[in-house]
Design a protein around this motif. Structure first.
Motif, PDB file in Angstrom:
ATOM      1  N   UNK A   1      13.892   9.576  35.047  1.00  0.00           N
ATOM      2  CA  UNK A   1      13.334   8.231  35.257  1.00  0.00           C
ATOM      3  C   UNK A   1      14.201   7.123  34.669  1.00  0.00           C
ATOM      4  N   UNK A   2      14.599   7.247  33.396  1.00  0.00           N
ATOM      5  CA  UNK A   2      15.367   6.176  32.749  1.00  0.00           C
ATOM      6  C   UNK A   2      16.788   6.059  33.302  1.00  0.00           C
ATOM      7  N   UNK A   3      17.509   7.178  33.530  1.00  0.00           N
ATOM      8  CA  UNK A   3      18.829   7.033  34.178  1.00  0.00           C
ATOM      9  C   UNK A   3      18.744   6.400  35.565  1.00  0.00           C
TER      10      UNK A   3
ATOM     11  N   UNK B   1      11.076   9.620  40.634  1.00  0.00           N
ATOM     12  CA  UNK B   1      11.181   8.324  39.945  1.00  0.00           C
ATOM     13  C   UNK B   1      10.464   8.287  38.606  1.00  0.00           C
ATOM     14  N   UNK B   2       9.458   9.137  38.412  1.00  0.00           N
ATOM     15  CA  UNK B   2       8.739   9.155  37.129  1.00  0.00           C
ATOM     16  C   UNK B   2       9.019  10.436  36.343  1.00  0.00           C
ATOM     17  N   UNK B   3      10.069  11.152  36.750  1.00  0.00           N
ATOM     18  CA  UNK B   3      10.453  12.382  36.057  1.00  0.00           C
ATOM     19  C   UNK B   3      10.819  12.091  34.602  1.00  0.00           C
TER      20      UNK B   3
ATOM     21  N   UNK C   1      19.120  -0.917  38.128  1.00  0.00           N
ATOM     22  CA  UNK C   1      19.398  -2.235  37.542  1.00  0.00           C
ATOM     23  C   UNK C   1      20.884  -2.588  37.682  1.00  0.00           C
ATOM     24  N   UNK C   2      21.759  -1.593  37.442  1.00  0.00           N
ATOM     25  CA  UNK C   2      23.200  -1.841  37.578  1.00  0.00           C
ATOM     26  C   UNK C   2      23.535  -2.197  39.018  1.00  0.00           C
ATOM     27  N   UNK C   3      22.914  -1.470  39.949  1.00  0.00           N
ATOM     28  CA  UNK C   3      23.130  -1.729  41.373  1.00  0.00           C
ATOM     29  C   UNK C   3      22.691  -3.145  41.727  1.00  0.00           C
ATOM     30  N   UNK C   4      21.538  -3.552  41.177  1.00  0.00           N
ATOM     31  CA  UNK C   4      21.008  -4.890  41.452  1.00  0.00           C
ATOM     32  C   UNK C   4      21.966  -5.966  40.927  1.00  0.00           C
ATOM     33  N   UNK C   5      22.494  -5.774  39.709  1.00  0.00           N
ATOM     34  CA  UNK C   5      23.438  -6.740  39.144  1.00  0.00           C
ATOM     35  C   UNK C   5      24.756  -6.732  39.919  1.00  0.00           C
TER      36      UNK C   5
ATOM     37  N   UNK D   1       7.932   2.052  37.221  1.00  0.00           N
ATOM     38  CA  UNK D   1       8.683   1.785  35.994  1.00  0.00           C
ATOM     39  C   UNK D   1       7.722   1.454  34.845  1.00  0.00           C
ATOM     40  N   UNK D   2       6.655   0.711  35.157  1.00  0.00           N
ATOM     41  CA  UNK D   2       5.646   0.382  34.138  1.00  0.00           C
ATOM     42  C   UNK D   2       5.054   1.663  33.555  1.00  0.00           C
ATOM     43  N   UNK D   3       4.804   2.646  34.419  1.00  0.00           N
ATOM     44  CA  UNK D   3       4.282   3.944  33.964  1.00  0.00           C
ATOM     45  C   UNK D   3       5.302   4.651  33.063  1.00  0.00           C
ATOM     46  N   UNK D   4       6.561   4.627  33.488  1.00  0.00           N
ATOM     47  CA  UNK D   4       7.616   5.297  32.726  1.00  0.00           C
ATOM     48  C   UNK D   4       7.816   4.623  31.363  1.00  0.00           C
TER      49      UNK D   4
END
Length: 464
Positions: free
Chosen positions: A282-284, A276-278, A290-294, A383-386
């Motif tokens: 990380x960004x993809x 998750x922080x790779x 986010x797309x899944x959530x929407x 995500x905050x770290x990324x």
């Protein structure tokens, strides 16, 4: 005699649990003057002469956030009779950093090593007697949630308060830093007693708040001493002091703590972090989540097969509102002999108007639920770290991302969440940016445009 006890510790160390166990119902919650940070104060159940104050959680006495400033100011300025420093036994190295800083204030201290049940479950051992000998302050093992060791803790705290037993001055720093601290102490002729040493350490660290208390002449002399010390500390005395504290803590832990697991054992969380922080993934992954959530919230079909929960729930609510509920109300008014204008007001005005708003509530509810899940799962912190590196380019820290993302649900809690940001500049900038986030109030507008302008298009993609 009345005794004032302050509870201090890192966030999530069990401090509030301990406070509740010690005070029971004899407590009240307000706000600290000038800030919207909880002030919890109570009376000890075992002795009404003992007042206990639960300070906001803090990792150190070098304050950045409002909570940390409150905790430090109370310890240093209000000078409680004793500070009970709660330490999480499962992360003892990290927690003892605050312990060292509290001891530097020379306020009487009792250390409570909490979560000893979890320590034992891991097969680890913490020798509290040895810790007490090495630190020179009482160290009591406790399990706050099961009330274990609390009587012994309060006995030690009251005894320390009555005797006014101050912590020993520990040999933490090297010669360079120690000489700089001694030099600053000689300049602080207007400071007396136990506060002298603490102020000197803070000035060598470069603490801005303490630095503002200096006169012009004092500041020039102190800056010269700190600059000289920095030459022998790779240019950063604050980092060097932090390193020396951790070296001292590591030595103490080596003598007083025995861990079953040798070396670092990679946990499930570590393995998840690698993905998750790779740097590349990380960004993809974030965009996909986010797309899944929407998609779950706004799409008619989730994953092209399953009916979208948000739209399905919206359909159920709308069908009930426009069907049985409206028919029942209008039928009742008609049978009651209501006039035409009254029927029009209720049917075309109130029910139709509220129906337009209520139809969007299911989707907003689903969005809030999903965001709460992401927050509680720990993904938001990752995500905050990324995002930190990207946000730094705009003068913000990665932590600003969490309030901004909360703004997708509602701007009000998002703005309230900015109080956890470390700097005032970050808080102000995040507050000003938050209204530009697509909150629930903007959602109906987006949905209307998406439905009107793209009747056959992918509405999830449009909203995304």
């Amino acid at each position: 005699m009345s005794i004032k006890i302050a509870l201090a510790g890192n966030p999530n160390c069990g401090k509030t649990t301990l406070f509740n166990e010690l005070t029971g119902a004899k407590q009240h919650v307000g706000n600290w003057p000038g800030v919207t940070v909880d002030k919890k104060e109570g009376v000890y159940k075992g002795n009404k002469e003992v007042t206990i104050l639960d300070l906001p959680g803090t990792y150190s006495l070098s304050p950045y956030s409002a909570e940390e400033i409150i905790a430090r100011d109370y310890i240093v300025k209000e000078k409680p009779d004793v500070v009970i420093n709660i330490v999480d036994g499962t992360s003892i190295e990290r927690n003892l950093y605050l312990t060292l800083q509290i001891m530097e204030t020379q306020i009487p201290v009792v250390v409570a090593v909490n979560m000893m049940d979890e320590v034992e479950a891991r097969g680890d051992q913490i020798d509290c007697t040895q810790l007490s000998r090495l630190f020179g302050v009482p160290v009591v093992p406790i399990v706050a949630r099961s009330n274990k060791g609390l009587k012994e803790l309060m006995t030690a705290a009251v005894d320390t308060a009555k005797k006014k037993t101050r912590p020993n001055k520990l040999n933490v720093f090297d010669k360079n830093i120690s000489d700089a601290i001694a030099g600053v102490e000689e300049i602080l002729t207007d400071v007396e007693g136990e506060e002298l040493s603490w102020r000197a350490i803070k000035l060598v660290e470069g603490d801005e708040i303490v630095g503002k208390t200096l006169s012009g002449d004092q500041k020039v002399k102190v800056d010269a001493i700190v600059a000289e010390a920095a030459k022998h500390a790779d240019g950063d005395t604050e980092a060097r002091i932090a390193d020396l504290r951790y070296i001292f803590i590591a030595d103490i832990v080596k003598h007083a703590v025995k861990k079953k697991a040798k070396g670092h054992v990679e946990t499930k969380s570590d393995k998840i972090d690698k993905i998750l922080t790779n740097r590349i993934l990380a960004l993809p992954i974030f965009a996909a989540i986010m797309y899944l959530m929407f998609s779950i919230t706004f799409s008619e079909t989730f994953l092209w097969v399953i009916p979208g929960p948000g739209v399905w729930l919206q359909t159920v609510v709308c069908d009930f509102w426009d069907g049985p509920l409206t028919d029942a109300i209008m039928g009742f008014l008609t049978n009651a002999g209501a006039s035409e204008w009254a029927l029009s007001l209720v049917g075309d005005g109130i029910l139709a108007g509220l129906g337009g708003v209520i139809s969007f509530l299911p989707q907003i509810l689903i969005l809030f639920l999903l965001m709460s899940f992401l927050e509680d799962s720990g993904y938001m912190a990752r995500v905050a770290f990324v995002m930190d590196k990207l946000f730094r380019k705009f003068g913000l820290s990665g932590k600003s991302f969490i309030p901004l993302l909360m703004g997708f649900g509602c701007s009000v809690p998002a703005m309230m969440a900015t109080r956890t940001l470390e700097s005032e500049k970050d808080r102000r900038m995040t507050l000003m940016i938050t209204p530009f986030m697509s909150c629930g109030a903007k959602l109906p507008i987006y949905l209307m445009f998406a439905a009107s302008l793209f009747p056959n298009g992918n509405r999830t993609l449009i909203l995304f």
